[in-house]
Motif scaffolding. Structure first.
Motif, PDB file in Angstrom:
ATOM      1  N   VAL A  30      27.323   2.662 -20.842  1.00  0.00           N
ATOM      2  CA  VAL A  30      26.386   2.732 -21.967  1.00  0.00           C
ATOM      3  C   VAL A  30      26.627   1.574 -22.929  1.00  0.00           C
ATOM      4  CG1 VAL A  30      25.704   4.074 -23.992  1.00  0.00           C
ATOM      5  CG2 VAL A  30      26.077   5.216 -21.795  1.00  0.00           C
ATOM      6  N   LEU A  31      27.896   1.261 -23.210  1.00  0.00           N
ATOM      7  CA  LEU A  31      28.224   0.172 -24.132  1.00  0.00           C
ATOM      8  C   LEU A  31      27.769  -1.178 -23.586  1.00  0.00           C
ATOM      9  CD1 LEU A  31      31.785   1.260 -25.333  1.00  0.00           C
ATOM     10  CD2 LEU A  31      29.635   1.371 -26.598  1.00  0.00           C
ATOM     11  N   VAL A  32      27.964  -1.403 -22.290  1.00  0.00           N
ATOM     12  CA  VAL A  32      27.515  -2.658 -21.682  1.00  0.00           C
ATOM     13  C   VAL A  32      25.999  -2.791 -21.776  1.00  0.00           C
ATOM     14  CG1 VAL A  32      27.314  -3.942 -19.510  1.00  0.00           C
ATOM     15  CG2 VAL A  32      29.487  -2.882 -20.141  1.00  0.00           C
ATOM     16  N   ALA A  33      25.289  -1.704 -21.504  1.00  0.00           N
ATOM     17  CA  ALA A  33      23.821  -1.721 -21.607  1.00  0.00           C
ATOM     18  C   ALA A  33      23.384  -2.054 -23.031  1.00  0.00           C
ATOM     19  CB  ALA A  33      23.249  -0.376 -21.168  1.00  0.00           C
ATOM     20  N   TRP A  59      27.074 -12.539 -17.251  1.00  0.00           N
ATOM     21  CA  TRP A  59      28.204 -12.009 -16.500  1.00  0.00           C
ATOM     22  C   TRP A  59      28.481 -10.542 -16.808  1.00  0.00           C
ATOM     23  CZ3 TRP A  59      29.837 -14.835 -12.551  1.00  0.00           C
ATOM     24  CH2 TRP A  59      29.525 -16.208 -12.561  1.00  0.00           C
ATOM     25  N   LEU A  60      27.836  -9.999 -17.838  1.00  0.00           N
ATOM     26  CA  LEU A  60      27.968  -8.561 -18.071  1.00  0.00           C
ATOM     27  C   LEU A  60      27.379  -7.754 -16.918  1.00  0.00           C
ATOM     28  CD1 LEU A  60      27.161  -8.160 -21.892  1.00  0.00           C
ATOM     29  CD2 LEU A  60      29.384  -8.114 -20.763  1.00  0.00           C
ATOM     30  N   GLY A  61      26.553  -8.410 -16.105  1.00  0.00           N
ATOM     31  CA  GLY A  61      26.022  -7.743 -14.921  1.00  0.00           C
ATOM     32  C   GLY A  61      27.090  -7.333 -13.933  1.00  0.00           C
ATOM     33  N   LEU A  62      28.267  -7.955 -14.019  1.00  0.00           N
ATOM     34  CA  LEU A  62      29.372  -7.558 -13.130  1.00  0.00           C
ATOM     35  C   LEU A  62      29.809  -6.125 -13.391  1.00  0.00           C
ATOM     36  CD1 LEU A  62      31.588 -10.784 -13.153  1.00  0.00           C
ATOM     37  CD2 LEU A  62      30.139  -9.944 -11.294  1.00  0.00           C
ATOM     38  N   ALA A  63      29.435  -5.601 -14.558  1.00  0.00           N
ATOM     39  CA  ALA A  63      29.788  -4.208 -14.853  1.00  0.00           C
ATOM     40  C   ALA A  63      29.124  -3.245 -13.882  1.00  0.00           C
ATOM     41  CB  ALA A  63      29.379  -3.856 -16.285  1.00  0.00           C
ATOM     42  N   VAL A  64      28.027  -3.664 -13.242  1.00  0.00           N
ATOM     43  CA  VAL A  64      27.313  -2.767 -12.328  1.00  0.00           C
ATOM     44  C   VAL A  64      28.105  -2.529 -11.044  1.00  0.00           C
ATOM     45  CG1 VAL A  64      25.219  -2.432 -10.972  1.00  0.00           C
ATOM     46  CG2 VAL A  64      25.070  -3.333 -13.317  1.00  0.00           C
ATOM     47  N   LEU A  85      22.139   2.333 -16.240  1.00  0.00           N
ATOM     48  CA  LEU A  85      21.754   1.825 -17.556  1.00  0.00           C
ATOM     49  C   LEU A  85      22.013   0.319 -17.681  1.00  0.00           C
ATOM     50  CD1 LEU A  85      22.944   4.768 -19.846  1.00  0.00           C
ATOM     51  CD2 LEU A  85      20.593   4.161 -19.224  1.00  0.00           C
ATOM     52  N   PRO A  86      23.239  -0.183 -17.417  1.00  0.00           N
ATOM     53  CA  PRO A  86      23.415  -1.637 -17.481  1.00  0.00           C
ATOM     54  C   PRO A  86      22.615  -2.384 -16.420  1.00  0.00           C
ATOM     55  CG  PRO A  86      25.409  -0.579 -16.672  1.00  0.00           C
ATOM     56  CD  PRO A  86      24.517   0.507 -17.190  1.00  0.00           C
ATOM     57  N   LEU A  87      22.365  -1.748 -15.269  1.00  0.00           N
ATOM     58  CA  LEU A  87      21.532  -2.387 -14.250  1.00  0.00           C
ATOM     59  C   LEU A  87      20.119  -2.594 -14.787  1.00  0.00           C
ATOM     60  CD1 LEU A  87      20.959  -3.413 -11.408  1.00  0.00           C
ATOM     61  CD2 LEU A  87      20.550  -1.038 -10.713  1.00  0.00           C
ATOM     62  N   ALA A  88      19.551  -1.537 -15.367  1.00  0.00           N
ATOM     63  CA  ALA A  88      18.198  -1.646 -15.922  1.00  0.00           C
ATOM     64  C   ALA A  88      18.164  -2.634 -17.084  1.00  0.00           C
ATOM     65  CB  ALA A  88      17.722  -0.272 -16.375  1.00  0.00           C
ATOM     66  N   ALA A  89      19.212  -2.622 -17.916  1.00  0.00           N
ATOM     67  CA  ALA A  89      19.257  -3.533 -19.059  1.00  0.00           C
ATOM     68  C   ALA A  89      19.339  -4.983 -18.605  1.00  0.00           C
ATOM     69  CB  ALA A  89      20.450  -3.183 -19.953  1.00  0.00           C
ATOM     70  N   TRP A  90      20.164  -5.246 -17.593  1.00  0.00           N
ATOM     71  CA  TRP A  90      20.302  -6.620 -17.080  1.00  0.00           C
ATOM     72  C   TRP A  90      18.960  -7.111 -16.523  1.00  0.00           C
ATOM     73  CZ3 TRP A  90      19.812 -10.052 -13.184  1.00  0.00           C
ATOM     74  CH2 TRP A  90      20.603 -11.198 -13.205  1.00  0.00           C
TER      75      TRP A  90
END
Length: 325
Positions: A30-33, A59-64, A85-90
């Motif tokens: 959630v925080l990454v998103a 590079w925050l996409g690596l969180a996925v 959530l981070p996938l959709a945000a990226w």
């Protein structure tokens, strides 16, 4: 017997279900998103945290993938779902950059390269740059000696040239009105000379071209130290804003990604391509694009990196659609 089952027997509490495990992993997703979609709201306090996040935002996409792996190891359905959530945000943030678009070729080809003041292969570097068939080459970190060597290497293709301090311009077309651009941060003496402005002449029309090398950023005791770069970028923005020529190109090593709001005074004046991830630094494993070709009154239709040279940066080639066309 699973770890959770053994823990339940030992504590006398019920074992956690797949929807109860991995709450911290889910919170991390959630925080990454939130960082991805709200990066412009991260303040530049606490060691310029906002600039740091924006510099490495893709590079925050690596969180996925890392989140999926951690969720599977933890056997947490909650964490797997949260990774969406981070996938959709990226995708939301970077879809314009990864979407293929047909672009016009442009009528002016500009190559920009920080050639490095420790470069010992000037001839090989020049070959890489000339292979892109440039109309203009802008270089940073040149010395008097290497500038002369590049002039010899470019002689037949790019016979017109101007240098100022540690930056230079070599052109297929005549150059006029060369003048230094003072982009020194406060407290820096005149030996720090990294800005040049010329006008490219073709068919009676002129395009003002700025080449600049902003100060490097550092990780230090104050965190992500960007103040000298920001001050220099502001002075460059003031020079571009004051330029009377309608069409302007800005090229150079800005030591900043375009998403960094700290250099918004400059990027608000110009446009850049919105597609691709053309990382230029460090050359061995590029993680950020800090070398740029930007324009006002013209359109940079395409930017791509060129093969590696003996520099610690990778060169870029940009195609610019100017009023000439």
């Amino acid at each position: 017997m699973t770890v959770d089952a053994r823990h339940a027997i030992h504590t006398g509490r019920p074992a956690k279900t797949a929807w109860q495990r991995g709450r911290l992993l889910a919170l991390g997703s959630v925080l990454v998103a939130l960082l991805l979609v709200g990066h412009e709201y991260v303040p530049n306090r606490w060691g310029n945290l906002g600039s740091l996040v924006q510099s490495f935002l893709p590079w925050l996409g690596l969180a996925v993938p890392l989140g999926i792996l951690a969720a599977l190891l933890r056997r947490s359905a909650l964490a797997v779902l949260a990774v969406l959530l981070p996938l959709a945000a990226w995708i939301w943030v970077f879809l314009p950059q990864i979407r293929a678009e047909a672009t016009p070729p442009g009528d002016l080809t500009v190559v920009q390269h920080n050639v490095s003041d420790t470069n010992t292969d000037i001839e090989g570097t020049a070959e890489v740059l000339l292979a892109a068939e440039p109309d203009v080459v802008t270089l940073t970190e040149v010395s008097d000696t290497t500038a002369d060597q590049f002039t010899q290497a470019f002689a037949e293709t790019l016979p017109h040239h101007e240098t100022q301090g540690t930056v230079g311009i070599w052109s297929r077309y005549p150059l006029k009105g060369a003048q230094a651009v003072d982009i020194r941060p406060e407290g820096v003496d005149a030996s720090w000379d990294r800005g040049l402005r010329v006008v490219i002449q073709r068919e009676g029309a002129g395009v003002a071209l700025f080449v600049a090398h902003l100060p490097s950023v550092r990780f230090g005791t104050g965190g992500f130290e960007t103040e000298p770069r920001n001050a220099s970028g502001l002075r460059l923005a003031e020079a571009v804003d004051a330029e009377q020529t309608e069409t302007v190109i800005v090229a150079g090593d800005l030591n900043a990604v375009l998403a960094d709001d700290a250099i918004a005074p400059l990027t608000n004046l110009v446009t850049a391509p919105t597609t691709g991830f053309e990382f230029t630094y460090p050359a061995a494993f590029p993680v950020a694009q800090i070398d740029h070709v930007l324009a006002r009154g013209a359109t940079v239709t395409d930017v791509r990196t060129l093969p590696r040279t003996a520099s610690d940066h990778r060169p870029i080639v940009a195609h610019v659609d100017t009023p000439w066309s």
